[in-house]
Write an enzyme that holds these catalytic residues in place. Structure first.
Site, mmCIF file in Angstrom:
data_model
loop_
_atom_site.group_PDB
_atom_site.id
_atom_site.type_symbol
_atom_site.label_atom_id
_atom_site.label_comp_id
_atom_site.label_asym_id
_atom_site.label_seq_id
_atom_site.Cartn_x
_atom_site.Cartn_y
_atom_site.Cartn_z
ATOM 1 N N TYR A 293 -9.399 37.934 36.001
ATOM 2 C CA TYR A 293 -8.772 39.283 35.561
ATOM 3 C C TYR A 293 -9.614 40.798 35.478
ATOM 4 C CZ TYR A 293 -6.383 43.883 33.611
ATOM 5 O OH TYR A 293 -6.016 44.780 33.142
ATOM 6 N N LYS B 264 -7.084 39.167 39.840
ATOM 7 C CA LYS B 264 -6.389 40.207 40.236
ATOM 8 C C LYS B 264 -7.428 41.043 39.683
ATOM 9 C CE LYS B 264 -3.957 43.381 36.453
ATOM 10 N NZ LYS B 264 -3.344 43.605 34.711
#
Length: 302
Positions: free
Chosen positions: A136, A164
């Site tokens: 992330y 992400k």
């Protein structure tokens, strides 16, 4: 179940009672409704799930409740957001035992590591479990940048499969594709640049505002997948005032309030966050009500 890294993965909220204890039943109701509305997967205990406001045992209980109600209908990916590598490994292993299908691994909280330290953190978690991992990247929120240099350092870690991307700079999608080809699956992670990310190679979208408008979120990604540029832009432009909330400091409170307005959850949050008040609360309510009253026609997207 196997995680098919594509589609819409809402970062689901953790519901709490009036006394701020965990409301696992309400959390399960929120999750079940999202699945019934067609989401592809779930992110449990991400930023919107207030991961860092929970004790270790509470995180495990929330995850177990979400896994239970999901019952294999969609994959459950849980956030791993900890201060150090030892804590991250402990929770990642507990999540695997609890039945999670994948992990969304954040950089260490508070400390900003150098590239080799960040790579070592990711490697430590990645080599401690058998679950697939999505890293992330969110520099505005966490002050740490997952650079191509870091991704090259962990390219041999087989469990690390996706990224992400929540930086507002959409050039990163192209830079990652040019650097790594298909080695990593890319996900759009910042709601108000999600369509740009999907057009530039992201296979899916981790979304906050999907909690309030799941059908429209699914329809947006479906339109992109079938090449319906006009419909995708129509939904995106309608959605954009709300999507901007995902980039604000009070995104958790705003998304939970949007859920409440839409009859899907409660605006209660865990301290130090407090529910929105005054003009800001009125502004968000008005935005959600306007969006609900002007929803795009989805009849041609099925």
């Amino acid at each position: 179940m196997t995680v098919d890294w594509k589609g819409v993965f809402p970062a689901v909220t953790t519901q709490v009672a009036e006394d701020l204890s965990l409301d696992l039943s309400a959390t399960q109701n929120v999750v079940d409704a999202l699945i019934r509305d067609g989401v592809t997967g779930l992110i449990a205990l991400g930023t919107v799930g207030e991961n860092n406001s929970l004790e270790f045992e509470e995180k495990v209980r929330v995850l177990e409740a979400i896994v239970e109600v999901t019952a294999g209908r969609v994959p459950v990916v849980t956030g791993v957001s900890e201060y150090d590598t030892r804590r991250a490994i402990r929770y990642a292993q507990a999540a695997e035992t609890a039945g999670a299908d994948g992990l969304m691994l954040l950089p260490p909280m508070v400390y900003v590591p150098k590239p080799h330290e960040l790579a070592a953190h990711f490697r430590g978690v990645g080599e401690s479990v058998g679950l697939p991992i999505m890293l992330y990247n969110n520099p505005p929120a966490y002050r740490t940048v997952i650079t191509p240099e870091v991704m090259a350092m962990v390219a041999d870690v087989k469990t690390i499969v996706a990224v992400k991307e929540s930086a507002p700079d959409t050039r990163r999608f192209t830079d990652f594709k040019n650097a790594f080809g298909e080695r990593y699956v890319l996900f759009a992670g910042l709601d108000d640049v999600a369509l740009e990310g999907l057009w530039l190679g992201a296979r899916g979208w981790v979304s906050g505002l999907t909690n309030a408008f799941p059908k429209e979120s699914v329809a947006l990604v479906d339109a992109v997948d079938r090449g319906d540029h006009a419909k995708a832009v129509e939904i995106y432009r309608w959605f954009m005032p709300l999507l901007h909330l995902d980039a604000e400091h009070d995104l958790v409170q705003s998304i939970k309030l949007a859920e409440q307005v839409m009859g899907r959850g409660s605006e209660r949050v865990l301290p130090p966050r407090l529910p929105l008040i005054g003009e800001r609360r009125a502004e968000v309510i008005a935005m959600v009500e306007k969006a609900a009253a002007t929803r795009p026609d989805l009849s041609l997207t099925n």
